[in-house]
Scaffold this active site. Structure first.
Site, PDB file in Angstrom:
ATOM      1  N   ARG A  51       0.602  -1.218   0.144  1.00 15.65           N
ATOM      2  CA  ARG A  51      -0.082  -0.271   0.037  1.00 15.65           C
ATOM      3  C   ARG A  51       0.709   1.120   0.316  1.00 15.65           C
ATOM      4  O   ARG A  51       2.027   1.186   0.425  1.00 15.65           O
ATOM      5  CB  ARG A  51      -1.116   0.157   1.139  1.00 15.65           C
ATOM      6  CG  ARG A  51      -0.468  -0.470   2.609  1.00 15.65           C
ATOM      7  CD  ARG A  51      -0.489   0.240   3.754  1.00 15.65           C
ATOM      8  NE  ARG A  51      -0.969   1.659   4.204  1.00 15.65           N
ATOM      9  CZ  ARG A  51       0.118   2.300   3.953  1.00 15.65           C
ATOM     10  NH1 ARG A  51       1.556   1.914   4.061  1.00 15.65           N
ATOM     11  NH2 ARG A  51       0.859   3.328   3.464  1.00 15.65           N
ATOM     12  N   GLY A  52      -0.121   2.586  -0.018  1.00 17.59           N
ATOM     13  CA  GLY A  52       1.063   3.435  -0.114  1.00 17.59           C
ATOM     14  C   GLY A  52       0.735   4.074  -1.951  1.00 17.59           C
ATOM     15  O   GLY A  52       1.422   3.233  -2.625  1.00 17.59           O
ATOM     16  N   ARG A  94      -7.203  -1.223  -6.977  1.00 20.72           N
ATOM     17  CA  ARG A  94      -7.790   0.345  -6.496  1.00 20.72           C
ATOM     18  C   ARG A  94      -8.043   1.637  -7.419  1.00 20.72           C
ATOM     19  O   ARG A  94      -6.532   1.858  -7.668  1.00 20.72           O
ATOM     20  CB  ARG A  94      -6.079   0.715  -5.643  1.00 20.72           C
ATOM     21  CG  ARG A  94      -6.480  -0.674  -4.372  1.00 20.72           C
ATOM     22  CD  ARG A  94      -5.699  -0.042  -3.207  1.00 20.72           C
ATOM     23  NE  ARG A  94      -6.470   0.390  -2.525  1.00 20.72           N
ATOM     24  CZ  ARG A  94      -5.818   1.879  -0.722  1.00 20.72           C
ATOM     25  NH1 ARG A  94      -5.146   1.554  -0.822  1.00 20.72           N
ATOM     26  NH2 ARG A  94      -6.628   2.092  -0.596  1.00 20.72           N
ATOM     27  N   GLN A 201      -3.021   2.510  10.290  1.00 18.42           N
ATOM     28  CA  GLN A 201      -1.757   2.101   9.743  1.00 18.42           C
ATOM     29  C   GLN A 201      -0.356   3.151  10.101  1.00 18.42           C
ATOM     30  O   GLN A 201       0.802   3.281  10.082  1.00 18.42           O
ATOM     31  CB  GLN A 201      -1.944   3.027   8.046  1.00 18.42           C
ATOM     32  CG  GLN A 201      -3.272   2.006   6.842  1.00 18.42           C
ATOM     33  CD  GLN A 201      -4.338   2.430   6.647  1.00 18.42           C
ATOM     34  OE1 GLN A 201      -5.010   3.558   7.520  1.00 18.42           O
ATOM     35  NE2 GLN A 201      -4.845   2.534   5.710  1.00 18.42           N
ATOM     36  N   ASP A 242      -2.515  10.137  -2.153  1.00 23.54           N
ATOM     37  CA  ASP A 242      -2.596   9.535  -3.466  1.00 23.54           C
ATOM     38  C   ASP A 242      -3.754   9.897  -5.094  1.00 23.54           C
ATOM     39  O   ASP A 242      -2.687   9.725  -5.785  1.00 23.54           O
ATOM     40  CB  ASP A 242      -4.030   8.472  -2.657  1.00 23.54           C
ATOM     41  CG  ASP A 242      -3.370   7.789  -1.755  1.00 23.54           C
ATOM     42  OD1 ASP A 242      -2.512   6.403  -2.032  1.00 23.54           O
ATOM     43  OD2 ASP A 242      -3.619   7.985  -0.289  1.00 23.54           O
ATOM     44  N   ASN A 252      -5.763  11.863  -0.151  1.00 21.98           N
ATOM     45  CA  ASN A 252      -4.955  11.581   0.859  1.00 21.98           C
ATOM     46  C   ASN A 252      -5.719  10.153   2.265  1.00 21.98           C
ATOM     47  O   ASN A 252      -7.388  10.238   1.861  1.00 21.98           O
ATOM     48  CB  ASN A 252      -4.512  12.281   1.620  1.00 21.98           C
ATOM     49  CG  ASN A 252      -2.791  11.396   2.738  1.00 21.98           C
ATOM     50  OD1 ASN A 252      -2.788  10.413   1.902  1.00 21.98           O
ATOM     51  ND2 ASN A 252      -2.781  11.683   3.454  1.00 21.98           N
ATOM     52  N   LYS A 253      -5.733   9.815   3.234  1.00 21.21           N
ATOM     53  CA  LYS A 253      -6.338   8.960   3.704  1.00 21.21           C
ATOM     54  C   LYS A 253      -7.641   9.395   4.454  1.00 21.21           C
ATOM     55  O   LYS A 253      -6.945  10.555   4.769  1.00 21.21           O
ATOM     56  CB  LYS A 253      -4.988   8.441   4.900  1.00 21.21           C
ATOM     57  CG  LYS A 253      -5.729   6.782   5.326  1.00 21.21           C
ATOM     58  CD  LYS A 253      -6.250   5.788   4.641  1.00 21.21           C
ATOM     59  CE  LYS A 253      -5.344   5.251   3.618  1.00 21.21           C
ATOM     60  NZ  LYS A 253      -6.327   4.152   3.258  1.00 21.21           N
TER      61      LYS A 253
END
Length: 351
Positions: A51-52, A94, A201, A242, A252-253
């Site tokens: 991830r990332g 994704r 995370q 992202d 972003n998250k």
């Protein structure tokens, strides 16, 4: 060995395997996975084993190379057809992380450019391109770290969210790159790390890798950040992202946007660390960014021995939120530090 001694993503070409750290097992178990099939690689991306955004891009490059390697034909048209199928399949894993489609497009461009040549030659060029994507990621993260470090001073308190560290990239991370470089230079930062609900995370990954590297890091629940800001303990916020829209809005998250709002209120600079590969010029604003919806069980069951919400209750679980450009002090890219008006600066770096 230290966690930082392992590559987040690597290729074992002799075994035709994508090699990753299974990040769903951290910090309690360090498990290295060797992924051979496209289904295994798709699952690893979707299930956040890798991830990332930058790491996903590297994984996609190596993953689609392995798909190409396994296409047994000398017919270039058939090879290209099967390659596109494999690329489209990985791209569906994704939707929000633009590096996934960005890396796959780079690999597809290699295949298109190879028309008229041999399949064997195309496979070698795909391998070289995948390796280049990874090396560029390393160079990019270091440059972001150098630029980010110029915006803070020794002893500062720095807040970060989710994991934009080495575990999300090939090396250094994006948001953590200034922290790692500053640590080597004796800056003695005090790092505060949101746990980042619902997948944790920050608690599981960022605090793990930073503490392993010897940095002073404190974990806090997501809702505690504003209290720290009010106490004067935070001098800067660094997060990854992202996807960045053409106007500077950044996805972003989930939980990033409230940090930006709080930072704006308390007069604290809020920095997005974004490789230029995460800038999506086809998204005019953040409203054009597709936000991935995750399974309800991540909120209600994942970390609990017993379910922590009533059965059949509705759950809202977007993977990301979008921070409006007006809340962002600067976007740090490997090509420079961008400030408002972002539309003009973003256009300029692509000229």
């Amino acid at each position: 060995m230290n966690i930082l001694d392992y590559d987040t993503v690597a290729l074992d070409d002799s075994d035709s395997a994508l090699v990753i750290i299974d990040q769903t097992k951290l910090p309690n178990q360090l498990e290295i996975l060797h992924l051979h099939t496209q289904k295994e690689i798709w699952d690893a991306i979707y299930l956040l084993q890798v991830r990332g955004a930058p790491a996903i891009g590297v994984a996609a490059g190596y993953g689609v190379y392995l798909a190409a390697k396994g296409i047994d034909t000398e017919d270039y048209a058939f090879f290209e057809q099967e390659f596109v199928k494999a690329s489209d399949y990985l791209n569906s894993s994704r939707p929000t992380a633009v590096n996934l489609s960005w890396a796959l497009k780079r690999m597809k461009d290699v295949v298109i450019a190879g028309r008229g040549g041999s399949v064997a030659d195309a496979k070698q060029k795909l391998l070289a391109e995948a390796k280049a994507i990874q090396q560029e990621d390393i160079d990019t993260c270091r440059r972001i770290g150098e630029l980010g470090l110029s915006l803070v001073k020794p002893g500062d308190g720095i807040l970060t969210h989710c994991n934009a560290g080495q575990l999300a990239t090939s090396r250094y991370g994006t948001a953590t790159a200034p922290m790692y470089l500053g640590h080597k230079q004796g800056y003695h930062f005090k790092i505060y790390c949101d746990e980042t609900r619902p997948l944790l995370q920050g608690a599981r990954l960022t605090s793990y890798e930073l503490s392993s590297a010897g940095l002073d890091v404190t974990v806090l629940c997501d809702g505690m950040a504003a209290s720290l800001m009010k106490q004067g303990k935070i001098q800067a916020v660094f997060t990854g992202c992202d996807r960045v829209a053409a106007n500077g809005d950044a996805a972003n998250k989930i939980g990033t946007m409230p940090l930006a709002i709080a930072a704006k209120y308390f007069g604290i600079p809020f920095y997005i660390c974004a490789p230029s590969s995460t800038i999506d010029m086809s998204s005019k604003t953040g409203r054009d960014i597709k936000i991935e919806q995750r399974p309800a069980e991540e909120v209600t069951e994942m970390w609990y021995k017993e379910r922590m919400a009533p059965k059949d209750v509705k759950v809202f679980n977007p993977a990301f939120d979008v921070t409006d450009a007006e809340l962002i002090t600067a976007i740090i890219t490997e090509k420079g530090i961008l400030r408002a008006p972002y539309t003009e600066f973003i256009k300029a770096i692509f000229k």
